[in-house]
Design a protein around this motif. Structure first.
Motif, PDB file in Angstrom:
ATOM      1  N   GLN C  80       0.834  -1.204   0.000  1.00 26.38           N
ATOM      2  CA  GLN C  80       0.000   0.000   0.000  1.00 26.38           C
ATOM      3  C   GLN C  80       0.868   1.253   0.000  1.00 26.38           C
ATOM      4  O   GLN C  80       0.551   2.239  -0.662  1.00 26.38           O
ATOM      5  CB  GLN C  80      -0.911  -0.020   1.222  1.00 26.38           C
ATOM      6  CG  GLN C  80      -2.041   0.964   1.094  1.00 26.38           C
ATOM      7  CD  GLN C  80      -2.810   1.105   2.388  1.00 26.38           C
ATOM      8  OE1 GLN C  80      -2.897   0.174   3.163  1.00 26.38           O
ATOM      9  NE2 GLN C  80      -3.355   2.280   2.608  1.00 26.38           N
ATOM     10  N   ALA C  83       1.995   1.786  -3.518  1.00 22.48           N
ATOM     11  CA  ALA C  83       0.913   2.297  -4.351  1.00 22.48           C
ATOM     12  C   ALA C  83       0.667   3.768  -4.062  1.00 22.48           C
ATOM     13  O   ALA C  83       0.504   4.584  -4.977  1.00 22.48           O
ATOM     14  CB  ALA C  83      -0.357   1.482  -4.100  1.00 22.48           C
ATOM     15  N   GLU C  84       0.697   4.117  -2.780  1.00 20.40           N
ATOM     16  CA  GLU C  84       0.478   5.526  -2.420  1.00 20.40           C
ATOM     17  C   GLU C  84       1.630   6.392  -2.906  1.00 20.40           C
ATOM     18  O   GLU C  84       1.418   7.516  -3.373  1.00 20.40           O
ATOM     19  CB  GLU C  84       0.326   5.658  -0.905  1.00 20.40           C
ATOM     20  CG  GLU C  84      -1.045   5.246  -0.442  1.00 20.40           C
ATOM     21  CD  GLU C  84      -1.115   5.170   1.063  1.00 20.40           C
ATOM     22  OE1 GLU C  84      -0.189   5.652   1.736  1.00 20.40           O
ATOM     23  OE2 GLU C  84      -2.106   4.619   1.558  1.00 20.40           O
ATOM     24  N   TYR C  87       1.144   7.002  -6.512  1.00 19.01           N
ATOM     25  CA  TYR C  87       0.089   8.008  -6.692  1.00 19.01           C
ATOM     26  C   TYR C  87       0.650   9.397  -6.447  1.00 19.01           C
ATOM     27  O   TYR C  87       0.453  10.319  -7.250  1.00 19.01           O
ATOM     28  CB  TYR C  87      -1.049   7.708  -5.718  1.00 19.01           C
ATOM     29  CG  TYR C  87      -2.218   8.649  -5.814  1.00 19.01           C
ATOM     30  CD1 TYR C  87      -3.321   8.324  -6.579  1.00 19.01           C
ATOM     31  CD2 TYR C  87      -2.212   9.850  -5.120  1.00 19.01           C
ATOM     32  CE1 TYR C  87      -4.389   9.178  -6.663  1.00 19.01           C
ATOM     33  CE2 TYR C  87      -3.276  10.720  -5.207  1.00 19.01           C
ATOM     34  CZ  TYR C  87      -4.374  10.370  -5.974  1.00 19.01           C
ATOM     35  OH  TYR C  87      -5.429  11.227  -6.062  1.00 19.01           O
TER      36      TYR C  87
END
Lengths: 76, 190, 263
Positions: C80, C83-84, C87
């Motif tokens: 996560q 992924a962050e 982003y």
């Protein structure tokens, strides 16, 4: 002149474009090292642009490669 | 199937040899253009539907959580400050109360001391007066007794005089005697 | 094809070539092969190895992100966090280059970056196919971006968009000289965008192909050197794949910004 030897010569000449890219890369990294020597704190924000610039310059050399491939298709 | 495909493609590649790089073979362009668009938009839709909102939600949640925590910490700090000020006030009040009580106790003690002193004084005075009265009474009584004794003596003397008809010398001697007796009794009293 | 014929001839004459060695043509793995021929209504949508690897790139990109965000928690796990970070990385590019008005392009930019990145990286797997080494794929992407930019420019600025070709403070007598240059450089944008990515991928894989070619043809005491180089260059290609995806995305942002805010 026959087309096969001519195209081979042309492909070789296309590789001459590498020289320009070499000069460009040398400038980029040489100037970058100079800049970091003067201002070590600039290394963080500047290194991003160095890699982008290097990739751009490298692409110029690769245009020569593409040209060589095009000549390869035309010859023979 | 795939091997056959490779074999036929190899033959086709030999035929299309003049184009050089395999990338310049235009026979496969149409399907790649189509599938590039399709793949790109499928990925776009999938990411937009399932991934990006999740990331945005969690990032926003974290941001608001952090803001919340900061706000809470700020509120806690203010509360603590208020409590401290409150406590400080209470402390001052308690100190004042204690000082007042001390002062009162001191005054009480002083007053009680004064009162006791006064009472003692009064008692002593009363006792002294009583003693003085008693002394006076005793003195009075003694004088009374002396007078009684003198009267009795005189009475006795007069009786004897009357009884014996005594001479002058006798009489003076007897008076002298009586006086001496009186003097003695007086000396005894004092 | 003469080049591969030369290579084959060399391979046949060279000693110590492994029996049944794969085709010693460094350009062989750029060959698009149709697995299933499909042409409904005369429109060719055949499924080739290029298309399959495109799908795989989509599947891997989506699968990794979906796996990373399967149960998002306030305190992120490893996936996560990555992924962050991805982003925020792309959000940073879009914000830096386009500004707040780039928010509506963010999903497209995000998708573009990861589509190109995973096409680049999946191509490094042995036996795989590099989708971005196909000029038509990068050309499709680049031309779509170019058309989108022109559309956005005309939509937002109308005829004023033509002022894009006239730099500020230019003396009028220089106009006939500068405007054609500006027009040509504008038209060269999709070409350079497409060719840069395609040429980088092609060159890298050709280089790897040539090095493997040497590894196979040289005898054992000579083969370790080109083989070592293939290891080094495979690592370098991972880096190049990332940098090229980054540049492709960033230039897309720059072009979009030029179309949105005329300079």
């Amino acid at each position: 002149m026959e087309s096969l030897p001519a195209s081979l010569i042309g492909m070789g000449l296309a590789a001459a474009g590498l020289g320009g890219a070499g000069v460009g890369l040398g400038f980029i990294f040489g100037k970058a090292i100079e800049a970091f020597a003067r201002q070590p704190s600039a290394e963080g924000p500047l290194s991003k642009y160095i890699w982008i610039g290097a990739a751009f310059v490298e692409a110029i050399a690769l245009y020569g490669l593409v040209l060589a491939f095009i000549i390869m298709g035309k010859g023979g | 199937m795939i091997t056959e495909a490779y074999a036929s493609a190899g033959a086709a590649g030999k035929e299309a040899a003049a184009s050089g790089l395999p990338q310049f073979e235009s026979s496969v362009f149409a399907s790649q253009i189509f599938w590039t668009f399709v793949s790109f938009f499928i990925l776009l839709m999938l990411l937009r539907k399932y991934v990006l909102p999740a990331i945005e939600t969690i990032l926003d949640a974290r941001a608001s959580r952090i803001a919340d925590e900061i706000q809470k910490a700020e509120a806690g700090r203010k509360e603590a400050e208020r409590l401290q000020a409150n406590f400080q006030g209470q402390l001052v009040a308690a100190r004042q109360t204690a000082a007042k009580m001390m002062e009162e106790a001191r005054l009480d003690a002083a007053r009680m001391k004064e009162q006791a002193h006064e009472e003692l004084q009064q008692e002593l005075t009363k006792k002294k007066n009583a003693a003085l009265v008693e002394i006076e009474q005793a003195k009075h009584k003694a004088m009374e007794e002396v007078r009684t004794v003198a009267v009795e003596l005189s009475m006795q003397v007069a009786e004897k005089l009357i009884v014996k008809s005594m001479s002058d010398e006798d009489a003076s001697r007897m008076v002298q005697e009586a006086l001496t007796n009186l003097g003695e009794s007086q000396a005894q009293l004092h | 094809m003469n080049f591969s014929l030369v290579a084959e001839a060399w391979a046949e004459n060279a000693p110590n070539v492994a029996v049944g060695a794969p085709k010693l043509d460094p350009l062989h793995h750029f060959q698009v092969v149709n697995y299933v021929k499909l042409a409904p209504f005369g429109f060719d949508i055949s499924i080739s190895n290029s298309v399959v690897w495109m799908w795989l790139a989509v599947a891997v990109a989506f699968g990794l992100f979906r796996y990373a965000m399967r149960a998002p928690t306030l305190v992120p796990g490893r996936m996560q966090s990555v992924a962050e970070a991805a982003y925020l990385f792309l959000d940073g590019i879009v914000n830096d280059v386009i500004g707040p008005s780039g928010k509506k392009f963010f999903p497209g930019i995000f998708t573009l970056f990861f589509f190109v990145l995973f096409c680049n990286w999946l191509g490094l797997l042995p036996g795989s196919f590099t989708v971005t080494s196909q000029l038509i794929v990068t050309g499709t992407l680049a031309l779509s971006i170019f058309v989108l930019c022109i559309f956005l420019g005309v939509y937002h600025h109308g005829w004023k968009f033509l002022g894009f070709f006239v730099p500020h403070g230019l003396p009028p007598f220089l106009l006939p000289l500068i405007v054609p240059i500006e027009v040509i450089s504008f038209l060269a944008r999709p070409v350079s965008l497409a060719v840069r990515l395609f040429a980088n991928m092609t060159a890298g894989h050709t280089l790897l192909g040539v090095l493997f070619f040497f590894t196979v043809t040289l005898s054992w005491f000579g083969a370790w050197l080109p083989f070592g180089f293939t290891v080094v260059f495979s690592g370098f290609e991972v880096f190049i794949g990332f940098i090229q995806a980054y540049i492709f995305t960033m230039l897309t942002c720059v072009y979009l910004n030029d179309a949105l805010h005329l300079h």
